[in-house]
Design a protein around this motif. Structure first.
Motif, PDB file in Angstrom:
ATOM      1  N   UNK A  12      12.158   4.265   5.145  1.00  0.00           N
ATOM      2  CA  UNK A  12      12.726   3.002   5.905  1.00  0.00           C
ATOM      3  C   UNK A  12      11.306   2.112   6.035  1.00  0.00           C
ATOM      4  N   UNK A  13      10.097   2.723   6.569  1.00  0.00           N
ATOM      5  CA  UNK A  13       8.954   1.798   6.873  1.00  0.00           C
ATOM      6  C   UNK A  13       8.633   1.280   5.680  1.00  0.00           C
ATOM      7  N   UNK A  14       8.572   1.726   4.460  1.00  0.00           N
ATOM      8  CA  UNK A  14       8.205   1.463   3.147  1.00  0.00           C
ATOM      9  C   UNK A  14       9.089   0.544   2.556  1.00  0.00           C
ATOM     10  N   UNK A  15      10.484   0.514   3.055  1.00  0.00           N
ATOM     11  CA  UNK A  15      11.694  -0.222   2.273  1.00  0.00           C
ATOM     12  C   UNK A  15      12.152   0.506   1.332  1.00  0.00           C
ATOM     13  N   UNK A  16      11.999   1.693   1.077  1.00  0.00           N
ATOM     14  CA  UNK A  16      12.514   2.325   0.032  1.00  0.00           C
ATOM     15  C   UNK A  16      13.840   3.198   0.089  1.00  0.00           C
ATOM     16  N   UNK A  17      14.641   2.976  -0.911  1.00  0.00           N
ATOM     17  CA  UNK A  17      15.854   3.829  -0.812  1.00  0.00           C
ATOM     18  C   UNK A  17      15.818   5.164  -1.411  1.00  0.00           C
ATOM     19  N   UNK A  54       2.608  13.551  -1.172  1.00  0.00           N
ATOM     20  CA  UNK A  54       1.640  13.181  -1.810  1.00  0.00           C
ATOM     21  C   UNK A  54       2.211  11.724  -2.129  1.00  0.00           C
ATOM     22  N   UNK A  55       3.499  11.501  -2.416  1.00  0.00           N
ATOM     23  CA  UNK A  55       4.020  10.231  -2.554  1.00  0.00           C
ATOM     24  C   UNK A  55       4.076   9.380  -1.186  1.00  0.00           C
ATOM     25  N   UNK A  59       1.557   6.072  -1.076  1.00  0.00           N
ATOM     26  CA  UNK A  59       2.082   4.555  -0.619  1.00  0.00           C
ATOM     27  C   UNK A  59       1.807   4.264   0.702  1.00  0.00           C
ATOM     28  N   UNK A  60       1.019   4.894   1.175  1.00  0.00           N
ATOM     29  CA  UNK A  60       0.236   4.471   2.437  1.00  0.00           C
ATOM     30  C   UNK A  60       0.657   4.956   3.764  1.00  0.00           C
ATOM     31  N   UNK A  83      -4.251   0.186   3.385  1.00  0.00           N
ATOM     32  CA  UNK A  83      -3.589   0.483   2.318  1.00  0.00           C
ATOM     33  C   UNK A  83      -3.442  -0.196   1.289  1.00  0.00           C
ATOM     34  N   UNK A  84      -4.037  -0.557   0.084  1.00  0.00           N
ATOM     35  CA  UNK A  84      -3.503  -1.613  -0.974  1.00  0.00           C
ATOM     36  C   UNK A  84      -2.124  -1.017  -1.511  1.00  0.00           C
ATOM     37  N   UNK A  85      -2.071   0.124  -1.700  1.00  0.00           N
ATOM     38  CA  UNK A  85      -0.935   0.827  -2.352  1.00  0.00           C
ATOM     39  C   UNK A  85       0.384   0.599  -1.747  1.00  0.00           C
ATOM     40  N   UNK A  86       0.359   0.637  -0.380  1.00  0.00           N
ATOM     41  CA  UNK A  86       1.427   0.573   0.436  1.00  0.00           C
ATOM     42  C   UNK A  86       2.061  -1.017   0.185  1.00  0.00           C
ATOM     43  N   UNK A  87       1.264  -2.095   0.080  1.00  0.00           N
ATOM     44  CA  UNK A  87       1.574  -3.326  -0.072  1.00  0.00           C
ATOM     45  C   UNK A  87       2.453  -3.390  -1.343  1.00  0.00           C
ATOM     46  N   UNK A  88       1.829  -2.603  -2.248  1.00  0.00           N
ATOM     47  CA  UNK A  88       2.563  -2.576  -3.758  1.00  0.00           C
ATOM     48  C   UNK A  88       3.857  -2.003  -3.754  1.00  0.00           C
ATOM     49  N   UNK A  89       4.106  -0.872  -2.951  1.00  0.00           N
ATOM     50  CA  UNK A  89       5.535  -0.446  -2.854  1.00  0.00           C
ATOM     51  C   UNK A  89       6.315  -1.199  -2.291  1.00  0.00           C
TER      52      UNK A  89
END
Length: 106
Positions: A12-17, A54-55, A59-60, A83-89
């Motif tokens: 949820x923190x990453x906004x992923x389903x 790892x995922x 994702x940060x 974390x630049x990758x978290x912003x991308x995800x």
């Protein structure tokens, strides 16, 4: 180890389903669903748990273990500071939204 609550909170923190988390981790949606439905500690084979962690790491997301340095000294999750990758995800989800928050068709 990771708890089911940490798994759901990180997602949820990453906004992923669940579907997107499955894609990022290389796991199936039913596997993600089973992991999230666990009572406490996530159950699964070691390979699946390693892929999932790892995922999240990529994702940060930082998993906070019980007894780790935190204000409340309990388990949890947090975004890594740089974390630049978290912003991308997270950006992939908001990229298809208008300023009002509704999705646009691509």
């Amino acid at each position: 180890m990771i708890t089911a609550t940490q798994l759901r909170a990180a997602r949820v923190l990453l906004g992923l389903d669940q579907r997107r988390l499955a894609e990022l981790s290389g796991l199936s949606v039913p596997t993600i669903q089973r992991m999230e439905a666990s009572e406490t500690m996530v159950r699964g084979n070691v390979d699946s748990l390693v892929k999932l962690i790892a995922a999240f790491n990529e994702a940060g997301i930082e998993m906070i273990d019980e007894g780790a340095a935190s204000h409340s000294q309990g388990r949890g999750v947090r975004l890594k500071i740089d974390s630049g990758s978290a912003k991308t995800v997270r950006g992939t989800r908001s990229a298809n939204k208008t300023s009002s928050g509704t999705r646009t068709r691509a």
